[in-house]
Design a protein around this motif. Sequence first.
Motif, PDB file in Angstrom:
ATOM      1  N   TYR A 263       0.826  -1.206   0.000  1.00 48.65           N
ATOM      2  CA  TYR A 263       0.000   0.000   0.000  1.00 48.65           C
ATOM      3  C   TYR A 263       0.866   1.263   0.000  1.00 48.65           C
ATOM      4  O   TYR A 263       2.078   1.228   0.176  1.00 48.65           O
ATOM      5  N   ALA A 264       0.200   2.383  -0.236  1.00 49.97           N
ATOM      6  CA  ALA A 264       0.818   3.704  -0.108  1.00 49.97           C
ATOM      7  C   ALA A 264      -0.033   4.518   0.855  1.00 49.97           C
ATOM      8  O   ALA A 264      -1.277   4.478   0.768  1.00 49.97           O
ATOM      9  N   PRO A 265       0.576   5.248   1.779  1.00 51.80           N
ATOM     10  CA  PRO A 265      -0.209   5.995   2.776  1.00 51.80           C
ATOM     11  C   PRO A 265      -1.186   6.995   2.165  1.00 51.80           C
ATOM     12  O   PRO A 265      -2.240   7.273   2.750  1.00 51.80           O
ATOM     13  N   TRP A 266      -0.837   7.535   0.996  1.00 47.81           N
ATOM     14  CA  TRP A 266      -1.683   8.551   0.381  1.00 47.81           C
ATOM     15  C   TRP A 266      -2.784   7.951  -0.507  1.00 47.81           C
ATOM     16  O   TRP A 266      -3.642   8.662  -1.030  1.00 47.81           O
TER      17      TRP A 266
ATOM     18  N   ARG B 238       7.532  -6.420  -9.304  1.00 44.18           N
ATOM     19  CA  ARG B 238       7.622  -5.086  -8.738  1.00 44.18           C
ATOM     20  C   ARG B 238       6.234  -4.477  -8.690  1.00 44.18           C
ATOM     21  O   ARG B 238       5.341  -4.861  -9.453  1.00 44.18           O
ATOM     22  N   ILE B 239       6.053  -3.547  -7.779  1.00 40.89           N
ATOM     23  CA  ILE B 239       4.725  -2.974  -7.538  1.00 40.89           C
ATOM     24  C   ILE B 239       4.462  -1.862  -8.546  1.00 40.89           C
ATOM     25  O   ILE B 239       5.243  -0.924  -8.679  1.00 40.89           O
ATOM     26  N   GLN B 240       3.331  -1.973  -9.238  1.00 41.81           N
ATOM     27  CA  GLN B 240       2.970  -0.998 -10.259  1.00 41.81           C
ATOM     28  C   GLN B 240       1.804  -0.109  -9.852  1.00 41.81           C
ATOM     29  O   GLN B 240       1.544   0.905 -10.487  1.00 41.81           O
ATOM     30  N   GLY B 241       1.066  -0.485  -8.818  1.00 42.09           N
ATOM     31  CA  GLY B 241      -0.079   0.312  -8.392  1.00 42.09           C
ATOM     32  C   GLY B 241      -0.501  -0.085  -6.989  1.00 42.09           C
ATOM     33  O   GLY B 241      -0.045  -1.093  -6.441  1.00 42.09           O
ATOM     34  N   PHE B 242      -1.385   0.705  -6.408  1.00 44.40           N
ATOM     35  CA  PHE B 242      -1.819   0.479  -5.019  1.00 44.40           C
ATOM     36  C   PHE B 242      -3.342   0.412  -4.940  1.00 44.40           C
ATOM     37  O   PHE B 242      -4.020   1.149  -5.638  1.00 44.40           O
ATOM     38  N   PRO B 243      -3.878  -0.436  -4.054  1.00 45.46           N
ATOM     39  CA  PRO B 243      -3.119  -1.484  -3.368  1.00 45.46           C
ATOM     40  C   PRO B 243      -2.865  -2.665  -4.292  1.00 45.46           C
ATOM     41  O   PRO B 243      -3.655  -2.919  -5.199  1.00 45.46           O
TER      42      PRO B 243
END
Length: 522
Positions: free
Chosen positions: A389-392, A436-441
Amino acid sequence: MRLSSFAPFAALLAVAGFASAADESSDVIVLTPSNFISVVNKEPLILVEFFAPWCGHCKALAPHYEEAATELKEKGIKLAKVDCVDQADLCQQHDVRGYPTLKVFKNGEPSDYTGPRKADGIVSYMIKQSLPAVAEVKASNHSEFQQADRLVLIAYLSSETQAPAPEFTKTAEKHRDNYLFGFTTDEEVIKEAGVEPPAIVLYRKFDEPRIDFALHAPSATVKEIEAFALENSIPYIDEVSGENYQRYVTSGLPLGYLFVDPTDEKKEEHIAALRPVAQKHKGKINFVWIDAIKFGDHAKALNLPEVKWPGFVLQDLSKQLKYPLSQSEELTPEKVDVLLEKYLAGDLQPELKSEAIPAEQNEAVYTVVGKTFEDVVFDDSKDVFLEFYAPWCGHCKRLKPTWDSLGERYANVKDRLIIAKMDATENDLPPSVDFRIQGFPTLKFKPAGTREFIDFNGDRSLESLIEFVEENAKNNLEYVPPPAEEVVLEESTEKIDVEGVEHDATQAPLHAETQTQGHDEL
């Protein structure tokens, strides 16, 4: 090619033979339901922007769109726009789901516009759309055609069917949006170019302006021609932006970032100093410079934490691994070159960003950081369901209560299943991970006993998440409570004083209920 034409808009109306609601100072045609079909369907080529007046991206595009419209008039290519606030039904008819949406219409048939959103990029893209995949070059336009776009490929042939003409044409049809393709059989043009047909030459507006195809041209394949074009489509070092970033991604090469302060008097000196290093590693590593003030957050994401410029970092784009040059040292071309040589030799370890390891893990959802990823996620005895995840991220915030509920559901089987989360903006994945992470979540499940990850792509309801876990877990997730311990009361000779009277505990053991009632009575 930058075209210039400042003919009055009234003249354009006269040629077009229709009236428009456009501002007379604008060369962009305003479309409404009453004129959309009559304007668009009769044009062999027209670009239409569907916009909303309040949209920030639309406002940013507007001056570039106007400039492109003026420049493309001379080529007979029109640009138009539809206000989706005033003409909501018209936009709905054309499946507009976001702003701005740009569509290319050819004789009334629409296709998505996939080009840049700056004036020269729009001009270049639309000129390519107006031409055949491969345009014929004559002596009269040879020099002009060489300069007609940022990247131009010309095949010099003895005849239209001489190899590699078929392969060259296939390449042009595949990459017409990226490059301008031409061919010629004109002996005067061939002599002017100084080549022996068949030959392929790339002309460009940066670095060396001409590069000849080095392989044996008659046997050139589509794959070889496009590889030649791609390798030479990227400058030794150029400013990176949203307009050209994808070009670096598709190249498949690592990217070296030079972060510079645009107000620094030595900015150009820093860029020029790195050019020979970039030239030395051409074809192995791409180089860009980037505004360190505007993109300071990107510098931090690439593990350059200090506000100290210039700074340099190499990134493996495919694996998102970062190799920063220490900001404690002065940046020099020699130090950059040493870093790159170590990387190419396989002797350089990536710098992995990680938050501190949590002192306690009291929540139902386990917090994973970069330093603990391999130990926790690759524990063979456990199934692991991990949220990146990303906090924003708004979607992540909406998912949190559901993800917490998922963790609470399986709290009793943490020895077999871990519901976990990791802040992917503050923690890097180790090289041992092949994604690798491309988007959230991003939600990934790692079954026990494996190192393979299964993507979760369903709806994010608690029911769907539970079903997914139950389907993919290797361990038995049924909770079996431990057997109740038998309580044995041992006799004691301790005497209890109640209201000043001694009683022998061996004579009358007190049960909790009796004791409470007794105290209530007192």
